[in-house]
Design a protein around this motif. Structure first.
Motif, PDB file in Angstrom:
ATOM      1  N   GLY A 145      -3.515  -2.872   1.551  1.00 52.10           N
ATOM      2  CA  GLY A 145      -2.066  -2.669   1.590  1.00 52.10           C
ATOM      3  C   GLY A 145      -1.329  -3.963   1.901  1.00 52.10           C
ATOM      4  N   VAL A 149       1.301  -5.713  -0.605  1.00 56.31           N
ATOM      5  CA  VAL A 149       2.675  -6.000  -0.186  1.00 56.31           C
ATOM      6  C   VAL A 149       2.986  -7.487  -0.343  1.00 56.31           C
ATOM      7  CG1 VAL A 149       4.198  -6.087   1.837  1.00 56.31           C
ATOM      8  CG2 VAL A 149       2.929  -4.017   1.328  1.00 56.31           C
ATOM      9  N   GLY A 187       5.755  -8.715  -2.884  1.00 60.86           N
ATOM     10  CA  GLY A 187       6.880  -9.381  -2.246  1.00 60.86           C
ATOM     11  C   GLY A 187       7.160 -10.753  -2.834  1.00 60.86           C
TER      12      GLY A 187
END
Length: 117
Positions: free
Chosen positions: A17, A21, A25
């Motif tokens: 995760g 991310v 991002g």
């Protein structure tokens, strides 16, 4: 120390995760490193300074005694040589600077409206 078997999927999920991310991002989320942000800020500041100096360049061209001859020389030059000709006129050299500024010369050409009738 041994890790309980029920904790391993949570640890793997957290690591995957976090990687997901981070990738999302920086790719689509607009995140950037400090170096990239500083480079972008420097470019924006330089663009703003050039925009602020264009009126001085145009004023120098208006008050030049040899304006008509220099404008004719600039018009006669090919489009990719005009910047060099403006730099030679001295209009892109600000007082206190060592030499002409290429970006200012290009912006000054646009402000001179050479192709307008």
């Amino acid at each position: 120390m041994t890790t309980p078997e029920w904790l391993k999927p949570g640890i793997y999920g957290a690591l995957l995760g976090a990687a997901f991310v981070g990738i999302v991002g920086f790719s689509w989320g607009g995140w950037m490193t400090g170096g990239s942000a500083e480079e972008m800020a420097s470019k924006m500041a330089e663009d703003r300074v050039i925009a602020a100096l264009v009126p001085f360049c145009l004023d120098m061209s208006r008050t030049d005694n040899e304006r008509i001859a220099k404008l004719a020389t600039i018009r006669e030059a090919s489009s990719f040589k005009r910047r060099d000709v403006v730099m030679e006129t001295g209009w892109a050299t600000m007082p206190g600077s060592e030499g002409p500024n290429r970006e200012l010369a290009q912006a000054c050409i646009e402000g001179l409206e050479l192709d307008a009738s």
